[in-house]
Scaffold this active site. Structure first.
Site, mmCIF file in Angstrom:
data_model
loop_
_atom_site.group_PDB
_atom_site.id
_atom_site.type_symbol
_atom_site.label_atom_id
_atom_site.label_comp_id
_atom_site.label_asym_id
_atom_site.label_seq_id
_atom_site.Cartn_x
_atom_site.Cartn_y
_atom_site.Cartn_z
ATOM 1 N N ARG A 177 0.854 -1.197 0.000
ATOM 2 C CA ARG A 177 0.000 0.000 0.000
ATOM 3 C C ARG A 177 0.883 1.237 0.000
ATOM 4 O O ARG A 177 0.581 2.247 -0.617
ATOM 5 C CB ARG A 177 -0.948 0.011 1.215
ATOM 6 C CG ARG A 177 -1.707 1.337 1.317
ATOM 7 C CD ARG A 177 -2.890 1.370 2.279
ATOM 8 N NE ARG A 177 -2.818 0.474 3.399
ATOM 9 C CZ ARG A 177 -2.034 0.632 4.460
ATOM 10 N NH1 ARG A 177 -1.243 1.686 4.579
ATOM 11 N NH2 ARG A 177 -2.038 -0.266 5.422
ATOM 12 N N TYR A 187 -17.154 17.249 -14.438
ATOM 13 C CA TYR A 187 -17.593 15.856 -14.568
ATOM 14 C C TYR A 187 -18.668 15.546 -13.520
ATOM 15 O O TYR A 187 -18.528 15.934 -12.355
ATOM 16 C CB TYR A 187 -16.356 14.969 -14.368
ATOM 17 C CG TYR A 187 -16.628 13.489 -14.383
ATOM 18 C CD1 TYR A 187 -16.966 12.845 -15.572
ATOM 19 C CD2 TYR A 187 -16.539 12.728 -13.224
ATOM 20 C CE1 TYR A 187 -17.204 11.486 -15.581
ATOM 21 C CE2 TYR A 187 -16.777 11.367 -13.238
ATOM 22 C CZ TYR A 187 -17.113 10.751 -14.426
ATOM 23 O OH TYR A 187 -17.357 9.406 -14.441
ATOM 24 N N ASP A 225 -8.396 19.485 -13.243
ATOM 25 C CA ASP A 225 -8.639 18.166 -13.837
ATOM 26 C C ASP A 225 -8.226 18.260 -15.310
ATOM 27 O O ASP A 225 -8.883 18.928 -16.103
ATOM 28 C CB ASP A 225 -10.130 17.819 -13.691
ATOM 29 C CG ASP A 225 -10.471 16.435 -14.243
ATOM 30 O OD1 ASP A 225 -9.736 15.946 -15.119
ATOM 31 O OD2 ASP A 225 -11.491 15.863 -13.802
ATOM 32 N N LYS A 239 -8.971 7.302 -18.935
ATOM 33 C CA LYS A 239 -9.296 7.867 -20.232
ATOM 34 C C LYS A 239 -8.052 7.879 -21.129
ATOM 35 O O LYS A 239 -7.538 6.844 -21.435
ATOM 36 C CB LYS A 239 -9.893 9.256 -20.033
ATOM 37 C CG LYS A 239 -10.969 9.324 -18.926
ATOM 38 C CD LYS A 239 -12.234 8.549 -19.227
ATOM 39 C CE LYS A 239 -13.139 8.365 -18.019
ATOM 40 N NZ LYS A 239 -13.474 9.585 -17.309
HETATM 41 C C1 LIG Z 1 -13.982 9.938 -16.007
HETATM 42 C C2 LIG Z 1 -13.629 11.249 -15.447
HETATM 43 C C3 LIG Z 1 -13.403 11.399 -14.068
HETATM 44 C C4 LIG Z 1 -13.582 10.271 -13.078
HETATM 45 O O1 LIG Z 1 -12.628 9.278 -13.263
HETATM 46 P P1 LIG Z 1 -12.872 7.716 -12.931
HETATM 47 O O2 LIG Z 1 -11.594 7.104 -13.340
HETATM 48 O O3 LIG Z 1 -14.061 7.272 -13.741
HETATM 49 O O4 LIG Z 1 -13.143 7.624 -11.461
HETATM 50 C C5 LIG Z 1 -13.025 12.656 -13.607
HETATM 51 N N1 LIG Z 1 -12.892 13.706 -14.451
HETATM 52 C C6 LIG Z 1 -13.117 13.590 -15.776
HETATM 53 C C7 LIG Z 1 -12.948 14.784 -16.648
HETATM 54 C C8 LIG Z 1 -13.495 12.367 -16.313
HETATM 55 O O5 LIG Z 1 -13.726 12.269 -17.632
#
Ligand SMILES: *Cc1c(COP(=O)(O)O)cnc(C)c1O
Length: 390
Positions: free
Chosen positions: A56, A108, A180, A205
């Site tokens: 961890r 998001y 983000d 992504k």
């Molecule tokens: C998908 C996404 C998230 C969340 O991420 P997960 O891996 O699904 O928990 C946060 N911000 C954006 C812009 C996203 O497209």
């Protein structure tokens, strides 16, 4: 705590993507970072070990990924998590009850849900504003504001905010500025260089890029912040497994290559859709018709593969989204394969219809995650779906 080497930061991005963060495997000299699939490590004697005690806290595969993404973002420290939302959870744990956050209003859906349905119960307060409007941002800041949270471009309407300007306002308020960067990726936008304190990713992504794992990442340049986030990562424990780290590391090696293809295909398709008689409107920051095209050109070095289109009616949006053959109807984005989604019923269904309408997110909006296939095949697929369904 994993730290990026200064040599890695001297390379250009395509080189960093392939090489940054890798260390020679001490056992066999494996060129690729091995998957250290272990929960614990043998100790030579009491209190004598190789720097690895429990997985961890430390795992060499995870550390290689953390160094790689941190180098791509131009940061010094990376922290991997089990999902993008776990990374969000960790960054919000920097705050304490009573603290206030100003957040962009088009973030998001899962970000909005975690903030409003979990963190408000622990005494954090949130104000959601359009960060393109700097006066509204300044007005939203209170003496309790400790964080400004931005996403640019936003999903699915591709609104931008000026990171440098937002960062300056956050800095004057002594609030942490968190960005983000999932949509643009460090290949096209590097928030740390524009004033952000923390960059967040859903590595699910584009960074992984192959739609075969879920993960998240935080990157910082400041050592004091790294100390605190490292503590939270270990103490709260939302770490990813080594195999998912390895998959993501395999993905980031081709990040620059993939992003340039997503961008080329995205531009071509956005321009073509903008001329298409059955498409009412195209949302893409790379089009001169985008209201923030100048900001996009200043702040980003590419526009990527996310394109949203307005088709006028729900029935047409439905027939189009169900009528594509190469574009698969699915949630998520950023993989090598093209996807089509209907935000109102899929990714943004949790947002009340009145709020969706106020945002301009109609039931007739369709979102495309343009992959890296041959663009002529993608356009032929969209054209047949628009003709027969849209
Ligand atoms: C998908 C996404 C998230 C969340 O991420 P997960 O891996 O699904 O928990 C946060 N911000 C954006 C812009 C996203 O497209």
């Amino acid at each position: 705590m994993t730290q990026v080497s200064g040599d890695d930061l001297k390379q250009r991005l395509g080189t960093r993507a392939v090489h940054a963060g890798a260390v020679p495997d001490p056992l066999a000299g494996a060129v690729m970072t091995p998957i250290y699939q272990t929960s614990t490590y043998i100790q030579d004697a009491l209190g004598r070990h190789k720097g690895y005690e429990y997985a961890r806290t430390q795992n060499p595969t995870r550390e290689a990924l953390e160094r790689n993404v941190a180098a791509l973002e131009g940061g010094r420290h990376g922290f991997a998590f089990g999902s993008g939302l776990a990374a969000l959870d960790a960054v919000l744990k920097l705050l304490s009850a009573g603290d206030h956050v100003v957040c962009g209003e088009n973030v998001y859906g899962g970000t909005h849900r975690q903030m409003t349905q979990i963190w408000t119960r622990y005494g954090l307060t949130f104000t959601f504003v359009d960060l393109a409007d700097l006066d509204r941002l300044a007005d939203a800041i209170t003496p309790a504001t400790r964080m400004v949270f931005a996403e640019t471009p936003t999903n699915p309407l591709m609104h931008l905010c000026d990171l440098k300007a937002v960062g300056a306002i956050a800095g004057r308020a002594k609030a942490l500025f968190v960005v983000d960067n999932t949509f643009a990726t460090p290949i096209f936008q590097r928030p740390l260089e524009l004033g952000a304190d923390v960059v967040l990713h859903s590595t699910t992504k584009y960074l992984n890029g192959h739609s075969d794992m879920i993960g998240g990442m935080l990157v910082v340049a400041r050592d004091d912040l790294a100390e605190r986030i490292g503590f939270i990562q270990n103490a709260a424990g939302a770490v990813p497994g080594p195999f998912d780290c390895w998959l993501c590391l395999r993905g980031t090696k081709t990040l620059a290559l993939r992003m340039h293809q997503h961008d080329a295909n995205g531009r071509r398709i956005a321009q073509w859709l903008a001329q298409h008689p059955r498409v009412e409107r195209v949302y893409y920051p790379g089009l001169p018709s985008h209201p923030q095209h100048d900001l996009a050109r200043r702040q980003m070095t590419g526009f990527g593969g996310m394109v949203s289109i307005e088709l006028g009616t729900l029935a047409r949006a439905r027939r189009f989204a169900e009528g594509t053959r190469l574009f698969a109807l699915a949630e998520s984005l950023g993989g090598v394969e093209s996807l089509v989604g209907h935000p109102a019923s899929m990714t943004h269904a949790s947002i009340p219809p009145a709020m969706r309408a106020a945002m301009g997110l109609t039931d007739s909006l369709v979102r495309l995650s343009v992959g890296i296939e041959d663009v002529e095949d993608l356009m032929a697929d969209l054209d047949q779906a628009l003709k027969t369904g849209g």
